[in-house]
Design a protein around this motif. Structure first.
Motif, mmCIF file in Angstrom:
data_model
loop_
_atom_site.group_PDB
_atom_site.id
_atom_site.type_symbol
_atom_site.label_atom_id
_atom_site.label_comp_id
_atom_site.label_asym_id
_atom_site.label_seq_id
_atom_site.Cartn_x
_atom_site.Cartn_y
_atom_site.Cartn_z
ATOM 1 N N PHE A 71 0.846 -1.188 0.000
ATOM 2 C CA PHE A 71 0.000 0.000 0.000
ATOM 3 C C PHE A 71 0.883 1.240 0.000
ATOM 4 C CE2 PHE A 71 0.756 1.069 4.440
ATOM 5 C CZ PHE A 71 1.162 -0.155 4.952
ATOM 6 N N ALA A 72 0.313 2.339 -0.430
ATOM 7 C CA ALA A 72 1.093 3.560 -0.593
ATOM 8 C C ALA A 72 1.350 4.277 0.720
ATOM 9 C CB ALA A 72 0.375 4.493 -1.542
ATOM 10 N N LEU A 73 2.605 4.696 0.872
ATOM 11 C CA LEU A 73 2.966 5.479 2.055
ATOM 12 C C LEU A 73 2.916 6.950 1.685
ATOM 13 C CD1 LEU A 73 6.060 3.378 3.124
ATOM 14 C CD2 LEU A 73 3.935 3.575 4.406
ATOM 15 N N TRP A 74 3.263 7.189 0.437
ATOM 16 C CA TRP A 74 3.315 8.560 -0.052
ATOM 17 C C TRP A 74 2.803 8.546 -1.487
ATOM 18 C CZ3 TRP A 74 4.237 12.920 2.548
ATOM 19 C CH2 TRP A 74 4.477 14.102 1.821
ATOM 20 N N LYS A 75 1.946 9.488 -1.776
ATOM 21 C CA LYS A 75 1.336 9.479 -3.100
ATOM 22 C C LYS A 75 1.610 10.753 -3.896
ATOM 23 C CE LYS A 75 -2.642 8.256 -1.177
ATOM 24 N NZ LYS A 75 -4.017 7.729 -1.017
ATOM 25 N N SER A 76 1.541 10.587 -5.161
ATOM 26 C CA SER A 76 1.778 11.730 -6.032
ATOM 27 C C SER A 76 0.593 11.925 -6.963
ATOM 28 C CB SER A 76 3.047 11.486 -6.860
ATOM 29 O OG SER A 76 3.111 12.445 -7.890
ATOM 30 N N ASP A 77 0.080 13.121 -6.930
ATOM 31 C CA ASP A 77 -1.027 13.450 -7.828
ATOM 32 C C ASP A 77 -1.073 14.969 -7.913
ATOM 33 O OD1 ASP A 77 -3.322 14.074 -9.116
ATOM 34 O OD2 ASP A 77 -4.657 12.887 -7.831
ATOM 35 N N PRO A 78 -0.586 15.516 -8.992
ATOM 36 C CA PRO A 78 -0.487 16.973 -9.156
ATOM 37 C C PRO A 78 -1.821 17.683 -8.954
ATOM 38 C CG PRO A 78 0.621 15.843 -10.940
ATOM 39 C CD PRO A 78 -0.124 14.793 -10.187
ATOM 40 N N HIS A 79 -2.906 16.961 -9.136
ATOM 41 C CA HIS A 79 -4.222 17.593 -9.019
ATOM 42 C C HIS A 79 -4.774 17.607 -7.605
ATOM 43 C CE1 HIS A 79 -4.210 17.758 -13.296
ATOM 44 N NE2 HIS A 79 -4.100 16.442 -13.398
ATOM 45 N N HIS A 80 -4.126 16.878 -6.726
ATOM 46 C CA HIS A 80 -4.610 16.810 -5.349
ATOM 47 C C HIS A 80 -4.430 18.160 -4.664
ATOM 48 C CE1 HIS A 80 -5.886 14.090 -2.107
ATOM 49 N NE2 HIS A 80 -5.273 14.958 -1.299
ATOM 50 N N ILE A 81 -5.345 18.507 -3.761
ATOM 51 C CA ILE A 81 -5.279 19.824 -3.118
ATOM 52 C C ILE A 81 -4.081 19.949 -2.189
ATOM 53 C CG2 ILE A 81 -6.935 21.553 -2.339
ATOM 54 C CD1 ILE A 81 -8.734 19.248 -1.434
ATOM 55 N N GLN A 82 -3.734 18.852 -1.525
ATOM 56 C CA GLN A 82 -2.647 18.933 -0.561
ATOM 57 C C GLN A 82 -1.334 18.461 -1.171
ATOM 58 O OE1 GLN A 82 -4.698 16.529 2.439
ATOM 59 N NE2 GLN A 82 -4.771 18.360 3.707
ATOM 60 N N GLN A 83 -0.312 19.285 -1.013
ATOM 61 C CA GLN A 83 0.983 18.938 -1.566
ATOM 62 C C GLN A 83 2.099 19.312 -0.596
ATOM 63 O OE1 GLN A 83 1.444 17.492 -4.602
ATOM 64 N NE2 GLN A 83 -0.703 17.606 -5.268
ATOM 65 N N TRP A 84 3.015 18.401 -0.418
ATOM 66 C CA TRP A 84 4.188 18.691 0.413
ATOM 67 C C TRP A 84 5.426 18.234 -0.353
ATOM 68 C CZ3 TRP A 84 -0.347 17.170 2.671
ATOM 69 C CH2 TRP A 84 -0.813 17.934 3.767
ATOM 70 N N ASP A 85 6.524 18.895 -0.083
ATOM 71 C CA ASP A 85 7.755 18.459 -0.714
ATOM 72 C C ASP A 85 8.357 17.388 0.170
ATOM 73 O OD1 ASP A 85 8.080 19.950 -3.099
ATOM 74 O OD2 ASP A 85 8.289 21.754 -1.845
ATOM 75 N N ALA A 86 8.930 16.378 -0.476
ATOM 76 C CA ALA A 86 9.535 15.299 0.292
ATOM 77 C C ALA A 86 10.678 14.727 -0.521
ATOM 78 C CB ALA A 86 8.499 14.220 0.580
ATOM 79 N N PRO A 87 11.598 14.071 0.168
ATOM 80 C CA PRO A 87 12.767 13.506 -0.522
ATOM 81 C C PRO A 87 12.364 12.593 -1.679
ATOM 82 C CG PRO A 87 13.032 13.341 1.843
ATOM 83 C CD PRO A 87 11.622 13.806 1.598
ATOM 84 N N TRP A 88 11.218 11.965 -1.564
ATOM 85 C CA TRP A 88 10.804 11.026 -2.610
ATOM 86 C C TRP A 88 9.753 11.643 -3.530
ATOM 87 C CZ3 TRP A 88 11.266 10.170 2.548
ATOM 88 C CH2 TRP A 88 10.154 10.492 3.324
ATOM 89 N N GLY A 89 9.724 12.951 -3.562
ATOM 90 C CA GLY A 89 8.846 13.622 -4.520
ATOM 91 C C GLY A 89 7.750 14.435 -3.891
ATOM 92 N N ARG A 90 7.279 15.411 -4.597
ATOM 93 C CA ARG A 90 6.201 16.248 -4.104
ATOM 94 C C ARG A 90 4.920 15.432 -4.130
ATOM 95 N NH1 ARG A 90 5.114 21.353 -2.909
ATOM 96 N NH2 ARG A 90 3.155 22.311 -3.578
ATOM 97 N N GLY A 91 4.178 15.539 -3.045
ATOM 98 C CA GLY A 91 2.945 14.749 -2.999
ATOM 99 C C GLY A 91 2.274 14.864 -1.654
ATOM 100 N N PHE A 92 1.606 13.807 -1.256
ATOM 101 C CA PHE A 92 0.905 13.845 0.022
ATOM 102 C C PHE A 92 0.930 12.463 0.655
ATOM 103 C CE2 PHE A 92 -1.892 13.062 -3.474
ATOM 104 C CZ PHE A 92 -2.761 12.079 -3.071
ATOM 105 N N PRO A 93 0.709 12.413 1.954
ATOM 106 C CA PRO A 93 0.826 11.139 2.668
ATOM 107 C C PRO A 93 -0.198 10.103 2.187
ATOM 108 C CG PRO A 93 0.738 12.985 4.192
ATOM 109 C CD PRO A 93 0.352 13.505 2.858
ATOM 110 N N GLY A 94 0.175 8.864 2.308
ATOM 111 C CA GLY A 94 -0.750 7.786 1.963
ATOM 112 C C GLY A 94 -1.781 7.643 3.067
#
Length: 351
Positions: A71-94
């Motif tokens: 299962f995903a720990l961290w997700k990436s979706d440019p369209h999602h409202i919430q975004q954080w920068d992280a070592p493994w890419g910009r995205g949001f928590p799983g």
RNA sequence: GGCGGCAUAGCCAAGCGGUAAGGCGACGGAUUGCAAAUCCGUUAUUCCCCGGUUCGAUCCCGGGUGCCGCCUCCA
């Protein structure tokens, strides 16, 4: 109340740790998606057989994970409202990581009791276990309490179907909050509860008796016959305490614990309690109320006018003018004040 | 379809191998000036159904039936 969005750094710490341990992995193959996944530790709670799970057809993005159980720990979706920068890419928590992060922050790597609805057993709680135990190497939770769901008049309580009922609405209808509390706690947590008006009413009568008992004890402790607590009473209380605690120790057997209270109440009601007896029983009830939370907080008081009416009625009764005394009693009853005559004098309570 | 949970009197609800707690309601009594409160008594011989294990099962095993939850990106 901790907020998930305020614990992103703590989540990141766990994700990083899982990656370093090789328990999680990153996926960058699918477009610009970058994902980290931890393998679920599982079946731990749900008893699901993982190989069969794989056969389940509803796995849409199978390409992104090595096995369906991941299962995903961290997700990436440019369209999602919430975004954080992280070592493994910009995205949001799983999905589940925030629970592991927050519980760890406040309760440590291992904590005693984790509650939740039975619908959360899979996958949510199992994912939590996988993440937390994968990261800390320690046992995550000692005891899981999964509550069964609440039904309404035989139907599933669901907002989408309009089958909902809010406590505030019941209160607005005149149902005592304490009755709702007593009713909800009267059914074992693992037992699906069917909320019905009839049962609520029954519960209301039950708790009413308990409250009335408490009320009469206060009256007794104050105006009853002089005397210290009798051995018989103290023994009854000790026995009740032992039984009460034992019941709750047994997977929170509230029904059993409640039965102890009713048994005790019946026994004591049949005795002629002194002030000392009453005080001892009150002490017991106060202890028990740390579990129940049903006893009134603070003292209730009467308006001066009502107080005067009661005195007036007492005077009428003394001269055996029952017509007058009954009239006053009815008058007060209409105002919601119930009078109860006893050898120790009149007692009142709000209806 | 798979996995898990549940099924006890009019209603709510314990029980986890030794012959059915408790609450509400109902009915009958006691007490009370009358009430309220309280007490006493009565209220489950298929504990969903069918088999099995056992000296004995509501409790264990197997098979049904019914209800609930889950079977992945909503936490």
């Amino acid at each position: 109340m901790p907020r998930a969005t305020q614990y992103v750094p703590q989540m990141g710490e766990i994700i990083q740790g899982l990656l370093e341990k090789g328990v999680a992995y990153q996926r960058t193959a699918t477009r610009s998606t970058s994902r980290s996944r931890a393998s679920r530790a599982t079946g731990k709670l749900s008893g699901k057989v993982l190989d069969e799970l794989e056969a389940g057809a509803r796995v849409a993005d199978e390409a992104r994970r090595r096995t369906p159980r991941d299962f995903a720990l961290w997700k990436s979706d440019p369209h999602h409202i919430q975004q954080w920068d992280a070592p493994w890419g910009r995205g949001f928590p799983g999905w589940h990581i925030e629970c592991s992060a927050m519980s760890r922050t406040y309760l440590g790597d291992t904590f005693d009791i984790h509650t939740g609805g039975e619908n959360n057993i899979f996958p949510h709680h199992e994912c939590e276990i996988a993440q937390s135990e994968g990261f800390t190497g320690k046992r995550f939770v000692n005891v899981w309490l999964h509550a069964a769901h609440l039904n309404l008049e035989g139907e599933k309580m669901a907002k989408s179907e309009g089958n909902v009922l809010y406590p505030k609405d019941l209160v607005a209808e005149g149902v005592a909050p304490v009755a709702i509390r007593w009713y909800l706690q009267s059914v074992h947590y693992r037992q699906p509860m069917n909320f019905t008006r009839e049962a609520l009413k029954a519960a209301s009568s039950g708790v009413e008796r308990l409250l009335n008992f408490h009320d009469s004890l206060k009256h007794r402790a104050d105006k009853g016959p002089e005397g210290v607590a009798a051995v018989k009473v103290v023994e009854s209380l000790d026995e009740a305490r032992v039984r009460y605690v034992a019941a709750l120790d047994e997977d929170l057997n509230v029904a059993e614990a409640n039965a102890v209270l009713f048994d005790l109440m019946r026994a004591l009601n049949a005795m002629d309690l002194t002030r000392g007896d009453a005080a001892a029983v009150l002490g017991f009830l106060t202890d028990v109320d740390q579990v129940l939370g049903i006893l009134p907080i603070g003292e209730e008081s009467l308006e001066a006018e009502v107080e005067r009416k009661i005195q007036e009625r007492e005077a009428a009764r003394r001269r055996r003018d029952f017509k007058a005394s009954d009239r006053i009693r009815d008058e007060l009853l209409a105002k919601g004040i119930v009078l109860m005559d006893s050898p120790d004098g009149v007692r009142w309570r709000r209806k």
